[in-house]
Every structure is written in structure tokens, then in C-alpha cells.
Enzyme design. Structure first.
Site, PDB file in Angstrom:
ATOM      1  N   SER A 107      27.245  69.259  37.636  1.00 14.14           N
ATOM      2  CA  SER A 107      27.219  70.514  38.381  1.00 14.14           C
ATOM      3  C   SER A 107      26.230  71.500  37.759  1.00 14.14           C
ATOM      4  O   SER A 107      25.061  71.185  37.602  1.00 14.14           O
ATOM      5  CB  SER A 107      28.638  71.098  38.458  1.00 14.14           C
ATOM      6  OG  SER A 107      28.720  72.102  39.440  1.00 14.14           O
ATOM      7  N   LYS A 166      39.482  92.160  52.201  1.00 16.02           N
ATOM      8  CA  LYS A 166      39.574  92.659  50.833  1.00 16.02           C
ATOM      9  C   LYS A 166      40.482  91.808  49.963  1.00 16.02           C
ATOM     10  O   LYS A 166      40.223  91.621  48.764  1.00 16.02           O
ATOM     11  CB  LYS A 166      40.077  94.115  50.841  1.00 16.02           C
ATOM     12  CG  LYS A 166      40.139  94.750  49.464  1.00 16.02           C
ATOM     13  CD  LYS A 166      38.762  94.785  48.823  1.00 16.02           C
ATOM     14  CE  LYS A 166      38.824  95.409  47.435  1.00 16.02           C
ATOM     15  NZ  LYS A 166      37.520  95.352  46.748  1.00 16.02           N
TER      16      LYS A 166
END
Length: 265
Positions: A131, A183
Site C-alpha cells: 500500500s 457532519k
């Protein structure tokens, strides 16, 4: 008798050493020091000093330096110090990491590119370099891996947990007051909405495209061979073009020394 006294004094008195002779002695000393210094420098250039910088554990931003993670500033500072060190001829970045955050990789890449302007940089992969750890590796001048190194795993992932059913069984309730619909996106007290899932996928896709495009610009590998995000063994990575050579840390150091000699010649 005055004249005879002067002659006797001139004969019996030790001769004065001319000032010019002292200057010559000092000059000779300086030349000898210079020759010794140049000889030492030539010997240094001949043997080649390689500095090993380690990127181990999860890669994160900051000055973190623990048993399971390393900060981008720790790695970056070490890379820049080695690059600016006149006694260092080449750098080996020893990578043993499962990856980390995209931002950490981006910061480390900037420091690798800086180091490459001054010294060769060779990556030596240990057990794992996947990765984000593979992403930083492609920016080196050369990559070494072991036959059984786990590498590649190219892609971006974002995991969300949903504990709402467990909380319901336990009698936990969560009330949220928020300024925007997304949010509290990612809160474990509820599942993602369709809009939030689509937005998360957009972010992951954008990060992935940046990731794989960077890899493809540095490595001679086909996109279809790596875009599934799988872990690839070192031997296969060599066959695919993801790494340059199979070898351990000593092999990488030897390669870095050779690159330094080539650059200085």
C-alpha cells in the site's frame, strides 16, 4: 677593541633563523595536511558510505516513532540529513511497513525526491512493503525485495463500523446535533446513508487514481496487473516490474554504492 668585540660576538652568538624559513616550514605543514585530507576523501569516495534510513510500522504524519508506527517527519528528517551529509554517498531506505495514510506517503515522497537530487536512493524491502509503503518505494532509484516479501496491495480503503444493533440490544441511545447532513458521517452509532456511501466512494476512487497513476509513471507495469489491489509476492513483483532486483539489505547497500560511483564518475 670595539671592532674586535663585535667580530667575536658575531662568531660566538647562535645564528638567527630567518623568518622566511619559518614561513616555509608552515607552508610545508599546510601542504602535508592538505594531501592527507585529499587522500582520506579519495579513500572515502572509493569505499562509499551508505546511510540506512528505516521506514517501519504503519506510516503516519508527524514525529511519531513507536514500535508499531513511524511518522513522516521522522523518516523525512533522516532522509534529508543523509542527503545533506557530505560523508554519505548513498541512501538505502529500509522499508518494512504494511502502509499507512496517503498524507504520510505524500510527505515522505517529497523528502525522497529531495534526497535524490543529491544522492542515489535505493529501497530495500523487508517482510512487507504494501500500500502506502509501496507507493513511497517507487520513488527510489532502485527497489530490492526478498522473494517472499509481501508488496504491492495498491489501492485505497476506508472502513466504517456500525455498532447500532449492538447498542440497541444494550440499551444505548445516541442523539446527535449537527450543522450539516454529513457532519457525523462514519459514526459507529448508525449506518451510512446512500449519499454518504456514494461520497465516500468518490473520495476513495480519487485517492486510488492518484496512487495508481503515480505507480504507473515510475514502474514498467500494466495497470490491469495491479489494479485489483492484491498483495503480491516478491518473486512475482519482479516478474511484473514492480521491483528491480531480488536481494537483501546488503545487496541494496552494494547497489547504492555502485550508483554513487557512477554518479561521481
Amino acid at each position: 677593541m670595539g671592532y674586535l668585540d663585535d667580530q667575536v660576538a658575531a662568531i660566538t652568538s647562535p645564528p638567527r633563523r630567518p623568518r622566511s624559513r619559518i614561513l616555509w616550514v608552515l607552508l610545508i605543514v599546510v601542504v602535508v595536511i592538505a594531501i592527507v585530507t585529499l587522500t582520506a576523501m579519495q579513500a572515502h569516495l572509493h569505499t562509499g558510505h551508505v546511510t540506512v534510513v528505516r521506514a517501519e510500522g504503519t506510516l503516519v504524519t508527524g514525529l511519531v516513532d513507536s514500535s508499531d508506527s513511524t511518522g513522516s517527519e521522522v523518516i523525512g528528517n533522516a532522509l534529508r540529513a543523509a542527503a545533506d551529509d557530505p560523508m554519505t554517498d548513498a541512501i538505502v531506505l529500509r522499508v518494512n511497513s504494511p502502509g499507512g495514510t496517503p498524507s504520510a506517503a505524500e510527505e515522505i515522497i517529497g523528502d525522497i525526491e529531495y534526497a535524490k537530487t543529491k544522492k542515489p536512493v535505493v529501497v530495500s524491502m523487508g517482510d512487507i512493503a504494501t500500500s502506502a509503503a509501496y507507493l513511497i518505494s517507487v520513488h527510489a532509484d532502485r527497489i530490492y525485495a526478498n522473494p517472499d516479501t509481501f508488496t504491492a496491495n495498491i489501492g485505497t480503503i476506508w472502513t466504517f463500523s456500525n455498532d447500532s444493533e449492538w447498542m440497541k440490544k444494550k440499551g444505548y441511545q445516541v442523539e446527535v446535533v449537527k450543522s450539516g447532513e454529513m457532519k457525523d458521517m462514519g459514526s459507529s452509532s448508525r449506518s451510512l446513508t446512500t449519499e454518504e456511501r456514494d461520497y465516500a466512494q468518490q473520495l476513495v476512487n480519487a485517492s486510488f487514481e492518484s496512487f495508481i497513476s503515480d505507480v504507473l509513471s515510475h514502474r514498467p507495469v500494466n495497470r490491469t496487473a495491479i489494479e485489483d489491489g492484491r498483495v503480491i509476492r516478491g518473486q512475482e513483483a519482479l516478474d511484473l516490474g514492480l521491483v528491480d532486483k531480488l536481494g537483501n539489505l546488503n545487496d541494496a547497500e552494494d547497489a547504492a554504492t555502485d550508483l554513487a560511483r557512477t554518479r561521481s564518475s
